[in-house]
Design an enzyme around this catalytic site. Structure first.
Site, PDB file in Angstrom:
ATOM      1  N   CYS A  50       0.800  -1.234   0.000  1.00  0.00           N
ATOM      2  CA  CYS A  50       0.000   0.000   0.000  1.00  0.00           C
ATOM      3  C   CYS A  50       0.826   1.272   0.000  1.00  0.00           C
ATOM      4  O   CYS A  50       0.359   2.319  -0.429  1.00  0.00           O
ATOM      5  CB  CYS A  50      -0.933  -0.010   1.195  1.00  0.00           C
ATOM      6  SG  CYS A  50      -0.074   0.229   2.770  1.00  0.00           S
ATOM      7  N   CYS A 121       1.498 -11.784   2.495  1.00  0.00           N
ATOM      8  CA  CYS A 121       1.427 -11.010   3.744  1.00  0.00           C
ATOM      9  C   CYS A 121       2.271 -11.629   4.849  1.00  0.00           C
ATOM     10  O   CYS A 121       2.513 -10.988   5.867  1.00  0.00           O
ATOM     11  CB  CYS A 121      -0.025 -10.937   4.216  1.00  0.00           C
ATOM     12  SG  CYS A 121      -0.667 -12.539   4.763  1.00  0.00           S
ATOM     13  N   CYS A 154      -4.625  -9.380   5.692  1.00  0.00           N
ATOM     14  CA  CYS A 154      -4.494 -10.633   4.945  1.00  0.00           C
ATOM     15  C   CYS A 154      -5.815 -10.834   4.215  1.00  0.00           C
ATOM     16  O   CYS A 154      -6.862 -10.817   4.835  1.00  0.00           O
ATOM     17  CB  CYS A 154      -4.219 -11.808   5.887  1.00  0.00           C
ATOM     18  SG  CYS A 154      -4.196 -13.371   4.980  1.00  0.00           S
ATOM     19  N   CYS A 156      -6.396 -13.517   2.300  1.00  0.00           N
ATOM     20  CA  CYS A 156      -6.644 -14.930   1.986  1.00  0.00           C
ATOM     21  C   CYS A 156      -7.186 -15.740   3.149  1.00  0.00           C
ATOM     22  O   CYS A 156      -8.101 -16.527   2.992  1.00  0.00           O
ATOM     23  CB  CYS A 156      -5.351 -15.611   1.556  1.00  0.00           C
ATOM     24  SG  CYS A 156      -4.589 -14.967   0.085  1.00  0.00           S
ATOM     25  N   LYS A 399     -14.436   6.668  19.253  1.00  0.00           N
ATOM     26  CA  LYS A 399     -13.933   6.769  17.885  1.00  0.00           C
ATOM     27  C   LYS A 399     -14.800   5.847  17.040  1.00  0.00           C
ATOM     28  O   LYS A 399     -14.785   4.623  17.241  1.00  0.00           O
ATOM     29  CB  LYS A 399     -12.465   6.328  17.830  1.00  0.00           C
ATOM     30  CG  LYS A 399     -11.941   6.293  16.424  1.00  0.00           C
ATOM     31  CD  LYS A 399     -10.456   6.029  16.369  1.00  0.00           C
ATOM     32  CE  LYS A 399      -9.998   6.065  14.911  1.00  0.00           C
ATOM     33  NZ  LYS A 399      -8.604   5.786  14.736  1.00  0.00           N
ATOM     34  N   GLN A 738      -3.309 -15.277 -13.369  1.00  0.00           N
ATOM     35  CA  GLN A 738      -4.002 -16.556 -13.203  1.00  0.00           C
ATOM     36  C   GLN A 738      -4.176 -17.254 -14.536  1.00  0.00           C
ATOM     37  O   GLN A 738      -4.759 -18.323 -14.600  1.00  0.00           O
ATOM     38  CB  GLN A 738      -5.422 -16.313 -12.651  1.00  0.00           C
ATOM     39  CG  GLN A 738      -5.501 -15.777 -11.258  1.00  0.00           C
ATOM     40  CD  GLN A 738      -6.918 -15.379 -10.888  1.00  0.00           C
ATOM     41  OE1 GLN A 738      -7.217 -14.201 -10.841  1.00  0.00           O
ATOM     42  NE2 GLN A 738      -7.789 -16.321 -10.597  1.00  0.00           N
ATOM     43  N   ALA A1034     -12.367 -20.441 -10.584  1.00  0.00           N
ATOM     44  CA  ALA A1034     -13.612 -21.170 -10.323  1.00  0.00           C
ATOM     45  C   ALA A1034     -13.419 -22.388  -9.435  1.00  0.00           C
ATOM     46  O   ALA A1034     -14.227 -23.316  -9.471  1.00  0.00           O
ATOM     47  CB  ALA A1034     -14.287 -21.561 -11.636  1.00  0.00           C
ATOM     48  N   GLU A1206     -13.869 -21.039  -3.416  1.00  0.00           N
ATOM     49  CA  GLU A1206     -14.755 -19.898  -3.589  1.00  0.00           C
ATOM     50  C   GLU A1206     -16.102 -20.000  -2.877  1.00  0.00           C
ATOM     51  O   GLU A1206     -16.598 -19.009  -2.367  1.00  0.00           O
ATOM     52  CB  GLU A1206     -15.014 -19.695  -5.087  1.00  0.00           C
ATOM     53  CG  GLU A1206     -13.767 -19.346  -5.854  1.00  0.00           C
ATOM     54  CD  GLU A1206     -14.085 -18.874  -7.254  1.00  0.00           C
ATOM     55  OE1 GLU A1206     -14.686 -19.654  -8.002  1.00  0.00           O
ATOM     56  OE2 GLU A1206     -13.766 -17.739  -7.578  1.00  0.00           O
TER      57      GLU A1206
HETATM   58  C1  LIG Z   1      -1.645   4.086   8.679  1.00  0.00           C
HETATM   59  C2  LIG Z   1      -1.856   5.287   9.549  1.00  0.00           C
HETATM   60  C3  LIG Z   1      -2.974   5.331  10.341  1.00  0.00           C
HETATM   61  C4  LIG Z   1      -3.195   6.445  11.145  1.00  0.00           C
HETATM   62  N1  LIG Z   1      -4.300   6.457  11.939  1.00  0.00           N
HETATM   63  C5  LIG Z   1      -4.541   7.535  12.716  1.00  0.00           C
HETATM   64  C6  LIG Z   1      -5.686   7.595  13.549  1.00  0.00           C
HETATM   65  O1  LIG Z   1      -6.459   6.649  13.610  1.00  0.00           O
HETATM   66  N2  LIG Z   1      -5.884   8.710  14.281  1.00  0.00           N
HETATM   67  C7  LIG Z   1      -5.025   9.757  14.248  1.00  0.00           C
HETATM   68  O2  LIG Z   1      -5.245  10.738  14.946  1.00  0.00           O
HETATM   69  N3  LIG Z   1      -3.926   9.722  13.481  1.00  0.00           N
HETATM   70  C8  LIG Z   1      -3.674   8.648  12.719  1.00  0.00           C
HETATM   71  N4  LIG Z   1      -2.567   8.617  11.931  1.00  0.00           N
HETATM   72  C9  LIG Z   1      -1.704   9.798  11.898  1.00  0.00           C
HETATM   73  C10 LIG Z   1      -0.482   9.617  12.760  1.00  0.00           C
HETATM   74  O3  LIG Z   1      -0.827   9.716  14.099  1.00  0.00           O
HETATM   75  C11 LIG Z   1       0.473  10.693  12.335  1.00  0.00           C
HETATM   76  O4  LIG Z   1       0.907  10.338  11.047  1.00  0.00           O
HETATM   77  C12 LIG Z   1       1.669  10.828  13.223  1.00  0.00           C
HETATM   78  O5  LIG Z   1       1.317  11.083  14.529  1.00  0.00           O
HETATM   79  C13 LIG Z   1       2.561  11.929  12.707  1.00  0.00           C
HETATM   80  O6  LIG Z   1       3.743  11.930  13.485  1.00  0.00           O
HETATM   81  P1  LIG Z   1       5.152  11.860  12.793  1.00  0.00           P
HETATM   82  O7  LIG Z   1       6.157  12.001  13.833  1.00  0.00           O
HETATM   83  O8  LIG Z   1       5.253  10.678  11.943  1.00  0.00           O
HETATM   84  O9  LIG Z   1       5.066  13.163  11.911  1.00  0.00           O
HETATM   85  P2  LIG Z   1       5.807  13.471  10.574  1.00  0.00           P
HETATM   86  O10 LIG Z   1       5.183  12.701   9.490  1.00  0.00           O
HETATM   87  O11 LIG Z   1       7.248  13.368  10.752  1.00  0.00           O
HETATM   88  O12 LIG Z   1       5.394  14.976  10.394  1.00  0.00           O
HETATM   89  C14 LIG Z   1       4.093  15.347  10.064  1.00  0.00           C
HETATM   90  C15 LIG Z   1       4.060  16.871   9.905  1.00  0.00           C
HETATM   91  O13 LIG Z   1       4.274  17.462  11.166  1.00  0.00           O
HETATM   92  C16 LIG Z   1       5.413  18.321  11.147  1.00  0.00           C
HETATM   93  N5  LIG Z   1       6.025  18.159  12.457  1.00  0.00           N
HETATM   94  C17 LIG Z   1       6.449  17.014  13.036  1.00  0.00           C
HETATM   95  N6  LIG Z   1       6.836  17.264  14.291  1.00  0.00           N
HETATM   96  C18 LIG Z   1       6.676  18.572  14.499  1.00  0.00           C
HETATM   97  C19 LIG Z   1       6.889  19.425  15.608  1.00  0.00           C
HETATM   98  N7  LIG Z   1       7.351  18.980  16.771  1.00  0.00           N
HETATM   99  N8  LIG Z   1       6.600  20.734  15.468  1.00  0.00           N
HETATM  100  C20 LIG Z   1       6.140  21.227  14.304  1.00  0.00           C
HETATM  101  N9  LIG Z   1       5.921  20.465  13.222  1.00  0.00           N
HETATM  102  C21 LIG Z   1       6.180  19.153  13.336  1.00  0.00           C
HETATM  103  C22 LIG Z   1       6.211  17.854   9.968  1.00  0.00           C
HETATM  104  O14 LIG Z   1       6.964  18.895   9.453  1.00  0.00           O
HETATM  105  C23 LIG Z   1       5.136  17.389   9.008  1.00  0.00           C
HETATM  106  O15 LIG Z   1       4.623  18.459   8.299  1.00  0.00           O
HETATM  107  C24 LIG Z   1      -2.290   7.514  11.146  1.00  0.00           C
HETATM  108  C25 LIG Z   1      -1.162   7.459  10.334  1.00  0.00           C
HETATM  109  C26 LIG Z   1      -0.947   6.359   9.539  1.00  0.00           C
HETATM  110  C27 LIG Z   1       0.248   6.318   8.663  1.00  0.00           C
HETATM  111  S1  FES Z   2      -2.827 -12.109   1.782  1.00  0.00           S
HETATM  112 FE1  FES Z   2      -2.380 -13.292   3.529  1.00  0.00          FE
HETATM  113  S2  FES Z   2      -1.933 -15.222   2.701  1.00  0.00           S
HETATM  114 FE2  FES Z   2      -2.555 -14.070   0.968  1.00  0.00          FE
HETATM  115  S1  FES Z   3       3.456  -1.284   2.200  1.00  0.00           S
HETATM  116 FE1  FES Z   3       3.943  -0.551   4.127  1.00  0.00          FE
HETATM  117  S2  FES Z   3       2.164  -0.848   5.245  1.00  0.00           S
HETATM  118 FE2  FES Z   3       1.594  -1.353   3.232  1.00  0.00          FE
END
Ligand SMILES: Cc1cc2nc3c(=O)[nH]c(=O)nc-3n(C[C@H](O)[C@H](O)[C@H](O)COP(=O)(O)OP(=O)(O)OC[C@H]3O[C@@H](n4cnc5c(N)ncnc54)[C@H](O)[C@@H]3O)c2cc1C
Ligand code: FES
Ligand code: FES
Length: 1263
Positions: A50, A121, A154, A156, A399, A738, A1034, A1206
């Protein structure tokens, strides 16, 4: 083919100066750890899908010292971390924990429990489990383990065997695995000592590091806030702070700015301390935040409320993301896009936290709401202050999300009420929401209203709800549920929050269930699998894991993108149309071509042969355009191919190609209802199947209705992929397909060369589910075209977005019926019209699959059926697991549900009245289901439960299935016995998709030859030796190929029958083979399976599902599912159970959470990321999942086995029926007649559940 073997390497990585194999200047700013591992180090065990941190295929373990110097290992998503962030990390990949030199216990256990099917996976699961055990000091309970897998998809297995495998390592497992922890910790293989040279002791001189990157960006690694200010003083170009860098998963960044400042080593941002407030550095990760909150809440009463905050934080993202995601980063995402329903922001605002922000000019403190208004340029969040709250404060939060874990909130709410010492009068209230609009945060008017009121009185509640309903502003947000739903759910969670705080004596017991939060209270799940097996037949009928299971769990199994990169290899991306209908006038690729590293642009004009990725020589297929020649027929139709030196560059450059269009002046027709109202001429009758008997006369009721079901994205973990290479006189093609024959034909046609010059090899598919039958030709031809025109190897791995947008999905169906029934439920006539949405033209041919499935297990003598095709403005829809039969069986079952409600009859009784008498198996299946599921007892219990509970409702319904296994023809099998040791190689025309075809074929051969399984090997299918095969689909290919393999064995046994071994009465296999060789016997046999070799048969089953539905939010959980399926004499019951579980869970997604959302004006798909398309996860499966295989003795099918892969998806409709029952129970309380049917199109999403329940706000009461 060399690429598919090759010894895997050990791991420990690297990236630091010292032993680092690269210098920073060699990498681009967006080179991820995954790119680095897979492409530079050729460690391909770690997969990629992804690219946004959602699927888990890329998980690896990182080890680092925390700021107390303690070494900690934790999971990370290698697709999110850039290699530049790995400065102080030691990375362990799947190769590093075990391989054929010694597998790790986790790898072995996952394989033994049959926890891998296609296997794509599996390395991600192993590495997540490995990291979790390391993080938790090898002490995890079953609940903790089950909870830690929100990070892994996953498609499958249905998760059950994976959970069982890993829960066996829990400290509280019923039969804990006695494995020495040291064995778990250690890599069991012998490492090449030179790998250790890469381990690097990080230098901590705290000097700012500056790296000038290959893509002309500058990376600074800083250690203090003042370092950041220094950079800001002299850098005037655009910059970005980087901490965890996970934000890109939520708000993608097409290209990083010029300056990147890595702040992850700034100690002050990672500290926390308690003065009056709890002060937490903005660089603290969400995992650490949960730990800090837990500890503080345990020790300090004024912070005890943080325990509840932790429950909510546990629903944020998933463990690997939380391990590196920081609070500051999360808040900044909200700052960047206020529509983002940040849970962190929500919680901090509700509890009254404040944010400290530093800049060169000084420090300021702001509430989260005020922070959103601050210009954050050249400012940094340094810490967050969490206030102590006395026991008079009461906190609660929700949530609401479309699946159990790993999903962004559709809406979230956090509520803090300060009560007087009497514990009922409100002193202050904070009512905070996310997910409603970009600026609706506080329900201020409701907050004011509540002050001074007795919180637990009906009047207060109703008064507050009236105000809240008026003040909430919910807006349309891309890819999210409707504003109407989100507003209703917002009111629902406000009420839920209050119910959870209301003293029990002030609460009518019937309302108490409304306080439950299904996402936080789900119990541990379990499963049982019951089947019999006959040891006399073994290895046939022997339950055993897949033969490839270990290499899949260790990452040694190779998929297309695991082929080694070749010198001069190029990458591709499609340039796609940005209109749904019309013509393009001009295509100007020059803005893309001027980018360094972009090599070429190809369009239809460059195709030397036929512009089609479908070969009409395959029965029932029609030509389909590879690259548009001017006419556009759906949004995102490919019109050209950009070729570049890297995948990322190709994708970026494709967006720069300028295309001008003349577009149709109308709205797109996206579904059959659009077509029916706007342009019925697009509908054609495919087939009429008149009743064989006149209508019965005993008509008590005539019922009419319609229903729609829509698309399902296949969500293969290995996306559509192909690698091509020039060879001496033609081309080698490695598609993930396939259908080898189709790939073979179309590549030859497109290139206008003989088939004999095209060599196609398919080792396996990382998931297919029908999407790689005809659609894989698109990628194979595009990739081959590039290789042919450039004479260079080419790699075309479609990214998730492109895959989602360009490739067709499950064929949607519209269904109309008129049914007349007697008072006891017997059908007197049924007029049944089914319409299939083919997309803009016919892709995969679906009609005949509907015909045989429609009757299901019923007597259809009085049914008039018409099958229509409808053409819409979308990409051609395709086969998807159980195509046609899923839709037809679901619709037929739907009719019986409807009758059951209309006549107020038990659903089994109605069905039993109409069964086809000759279909004996269904009687046995139903009888077993009734008994095993304790049907009548539980039905009563559910009714009692519903009487007692207003807000959680249960539903308990069944579905039946008689699934027609169509004969599959034309498979070639070649079997060779080696004279040296009697070992056997079999090559066959089937493709290993995860269904265990190789294992079952091997079992059949071992059974016939009476030799051990270990003597037999299946080799990948290739066109040069196994030509002219039909598609693997199938669920019949295993049977066909198994049949062919047995024939080959018999040919060889016939030849061996005349062989005598001198002086040996009863020779061993090896002796016999050696003697045969010496006597000139041909030890190679082949067989071509044809229709004459097959008998059509049906697979029969039934299922019962009990669900629980939260009427206030629409969230549901599946309490228990019983499936009974007749599989004949299963070739391998363990694999078959896995197929049934996996198919059923894929169906669960279809009926509950999986939706494609189009922009109705443009026809563009809106939810094209893994973060916005929600397949079920480990905690979405039935809490109690019971499978029973029945074994009939009707020896149809290969060695008496039936189709399995299936059919079970068809049974999953019982979950939709159960949800409907729960909704109906709620509707009854809101004043709707008990049996009044309501129509629900598409899945039972949160939105559908709430909107159909139609609960009124006036019903939100305490007493
Ligand atoms: C798969 C996935 C699922 C998620 N699900 C949720 C969810 O359910 N709920 C939710 O709330 N969030 C969710 N998130 C968001 C996640 O919480 C944030 O991506 C994460 O907290 C960002 O933190 P980071 O350190 O990776 O930030 P970064 O990606 O490093 O930075 C993000 C931004 O913040 C800036 N930044 C970072 N730190 C600072 C700082 N101290 N001061 C000023 N600017 C700063 C960076 O410059 C950038 O612009 C999800 C993210 C992913 C990838
Ligand atoms: S995606 Fe998990 S076994 Fe195929
Ligand atoms: S490829 Fe990294 S989580 Fe999907």
């Amino acid at each position: 083919m060399d690429d598919f073997v090759g010894p895997p390497q050990c791991t420990l990585l690297p990236l630091n100066h010292g032993g680092c194999p690269i210098a920073g200047s060699e990498v681009d700013s967006d080179e991820t750890l995954n790119d680095f591992l897979r492409k530079r180090l050729n460690l391909r065990g770690t997969k990629l899908m992804c690219k946004v941190g959602t699927c888990g295929t890329c998980i690896v373990a990182a080890t680092a010292s925390d700021h107390d110097g303690y070494r900690r290992t934790y999971s990370v998503n290698s697709c999110l971390l850039t290699i530049l962030q790995c400065q102080d990390l030691e990375i362990t990949t799947i190769e590093g924990i075990g391989d054929r030199q010694g597998y790790h216990p986790l790898q072995r256990t996952l394989a033994e429990y049959n926890g891998t099917q296609c296997g794509y996976c599996s390395p991600g699961w192993v590495m997540n489990m490995y990291s979790s055990l390391e993080s938790n000091d090898y002490k995890m309970t079953q609940c903790e383990i089950e909870n830690s897998f929100g990070s892994n998809n996953c498609r499958c297995t249905g998760y059950r065997p994976i959970l069982d495998a890993f829960k066996s390592f829990a400290s509280d497992a019923p039969k804990p695995k006695i494995i020495d922890i040291e064995d778990l910790k250690k890599c069991n293989k012998k490492c090449d000592p030179c790998d250790k040279d890469w381990c690097f002791i990080p230098d901590r001189d705290h000097e700012v590091k500056t790296i000038h990157l290959k893509d002309d960006k500058v990376w600074y690694r800083v250690f203090g806030v003042s370092d950041i200010f220094d950079i800001w003083r002299h850098e005037h170009e655009s910059y970005m702070l980087v901490n965890g860098n996970t934000g890109r998963g939520i708000l993608p960044i097409p290209e990083f700015p010029k300056v990147l400042i890595d702040i992850s080593a700034v100690e002050v941002l990672k500290t926390h301390y308690l003065d009056q407030n709890l002060v937490i550095g903005a660089g603290v990760t969400l995992t650490s935040l949960i730990d800090i909150f837990k500890k503080t809440s345990e020790h300090y009463e004024d912070f005890s409320y943080l325990d509840k905050v932790c429950e909510h934080l546990d629903l944020v993202a998933h463990v690997p993301v939380r391990n590196i995601a920081t609070i500051g980063g999360n808040l900044m995402l909200k700052h960047r896009d206020p529509v983002f329903p940040s849970d962190v922001f929500l919680l901090l605002e509700a509890i009254g936290a404040v944010i400290t922000i530093a800049s060169i000019d000084g420090t300021l403190v702001a509430t989260p709401v005020d922070f959103l208004l601050i210009d954050m340029r050249k400012k940094i969040i340094t810490n967050i202050k969490i206030p102590p709250l006395s026991r008079h404060f009461h906190f609660v939060s929700f949530k609401v999300m479309p699946r159990s874990q790993n999903a962004i909130a559709e809406i979230n709410g956090a509520f803090l009420y300060e009560l007087d010492s009497n514990e009922k009068t409100v002193k202050s209230a904070r009512i905070v929401y996310g997910g409603l609009s970009d600026d609706f945060i506080h329900a201020s008017k409701t907050e004011t209203f509540l002050v001074g009121k007795d919180l637990f009185q009906n009047d207060t509640l109703q008064g507050a709800l009236i105000i809240l309903e008026k003040e909430i502003v919910a807006e349309e947000i891309k890819a999210m549920y409707s504003p109407e739903y989100r507003k209703k759910a917002a009111l629902g969670i406000f009420y839920k929050g209050l119910l959870s705080l209301t003293p029990s004596k002030q609460l009518n017991e019937r309302y108490a269930s409304g306080a439950r939060d299904l996402r936080k209270t789900r119990p541990l799940s379990k499963g049982t699998e019951v089947y019999d097996t006959n040891p006399i037949l073994w290895p046939l009928n022997e339950p055993m894991p897949k033969l490839e299971a270990l290499i899949q769990c260790s990452g040694e199994a190779k998929y297309v993108d695991d082929l080694q990169t070749q010198p001069k290899e190029v990458y591709c991306a499609f340039v796609t149309a940005k209109i749904f209908s019309g013509e393009f006038e001009n295509v100007d690729p020059s803005p893309a071509l001027i980018l360094p590293g972009v090599i070429a642009f190809y369009s239809a004009k460059d195709i030397p042969g036929t512009n089609s990725f479908i070969s009409e020589t395959v029965t029932s297929y029609q030509r389909e355009i590879l690259l548009s020649d001017g006419k556009i027929t759906f949004y995102d139709q490919p019109i050209g191919i950009i070729v570049a030196e890297t995948e990322a560059l190709a994708a970026r450059a494709a967006e720069l190609v300028k295309v001008t269009y003349t577009k149709a002046q109308r709205k797109p027709l996206l579904d059959i209802r659009d077509v029916m109202t706007e342009d019925p001429s697009r509908i054609t009758l495919f087939l009429a199947l008149p009743a064989r008997e006149p209508p019965g006369a005993d008509i008590d009721k005539v019922i009419k209705g319609t229903e729609d079901i829509f698309w399902q994205y296949h969500y293969t973990m290995e996306t559509q992929s192909c690698v091509t290479r020039p060879n001496e006189d033609g081309i080698d093609v490695f598609p993930s397909s396939q259908f080898l024959d189709m790939s073979h034909l179309v590549v030859a046609n497109v290139l206008n060369i003989e088939q004999s010059r095209v060599n196609v090899v398919i080792p396996r598919c990382g998931g297919a589910y029908g999407s790689k039958i005809s659609r894989s030709g698109l990628i194979a031809t595009a990739c081959s075209l590039v290789t042919y025109l450039l004479n260079r190897p080419c790699r075309f791995i479609m990214d998730f977005q492109a895959n989602m947008r360009i490739i067709g999905k499950r064929t949607p169906s519209h269904f109309e019926y008129e049914v007349a029934v007697s008072s006891d439920g017997e059908i007197q006539y049924l007029n049944y019209n089914i319409y299939d949405d083919l997309g803009y033209k016919q892709g995969d041919f679906i009609g005949f699959l509907l015909v045989s499935a429609m009757r299901n297990c019923y007597n259809n003598r009085r049914w008039n059926c018409n099958i229509y095709y409808a053409f819409t403005d979308t990409t051609p829809n395709t086969y998807a697991r159980s195509p046609g039969s899923l839709e037809a069986i679901a619709m037929t079952e739907h009719v019986f549900e409807r009758i059951s409600y209309e006549l107020d009859m038990d659903p089994i009784e109605v069905r039993s009245k109409n069964l086809k008498k000759e279909e004996k198996e269904i009687y046995q299946v139903l009888e077993t289901l009734i008994k095993d599921s304790e049907y009548y007892k539980r039905k009563e219990e559910v009714e009692k439960f519903n009487k007692k509970n207003r807000w959680i409702k249960r539903g308990f319904r069944i579905a039946t299935m008689s699934w027609p296994g169509p004969p599959m023809v034309d498979f070639h099998i070649s079997l060779s016995v080696y004279h040296g040791d009697g070992s056997v190689i079999v090559k066959h025309g089937g493709i290993e998709l995860g269904q265990g075809i190789n294992t079952k074929v091997t079992q059949a051969i071992a059974f016939v030859f009476k030799i051990p399984i270990s003597k037999i090997k299946c080799r990948p299918c290739e066109s040069s030796s196994i030509p002219n095969n039909f598609t693997t689909a199938a669920s019949r290919t295993t049977q066909s190929v198994g049949f062919g393999a047995i024939k080959c064995c018999q040919i060889i046994l016939d030849r061996l029958s005349a062989v005598r071994v001198d002086g040996v009465e009863d020779p061993t296999w090896e002796q016999l083979i050696q003697a045969a060789y010496q006597q000139g016997v041909n030890l190679q046999a082949s067989y071509h399976v044809t229709t004459a070799d097959q008998e059509a048969h049906r697979s029969v089953g039934a299922a019962a599902a009990e669900v629980e539905l939260d009427i206030l939010t629409g969230e549901s959980q599946i309490l228990r599912v019983d499936i009974v399926e007749d599989v004949g004499t299963s070739l391998n019951p363990e694999i078959d159970v896995g197929q049934i579980e996996g198919a059923f869970v894929m169906g669960l997604g279809y009926w509950t959470s999986e939706e494609i959302k189009f922009n109705k004006d443009t026809g563009e798909i809106q939810n094209d990321l893994a973060t916005s398309y929600h397949i079920p996860l480990a905690k979405d499966i039935p809490i109690d999942f019971r499978i029973k295989l029945l074994r009939n003795h009707n020896e149809i099918g290969t060695l008496g086995s039936r189709c399995v892969a299936e059919p079970a998806i068809c049974l999953s409709v019982c979950v939709a029926f159960a949800l409907k029952a729960a909704i109906l129970s709620s509707r009854e309380e809101s004043g709707f007649p008990r049996n009044q049917w309501f129509k629900n199109d598409g899945p039972y999403t949160l939105e559908a559940n709430v909107m159909h329940s139609e609960a009124k706000v006036e019903e939100f009461l305490y007493k």
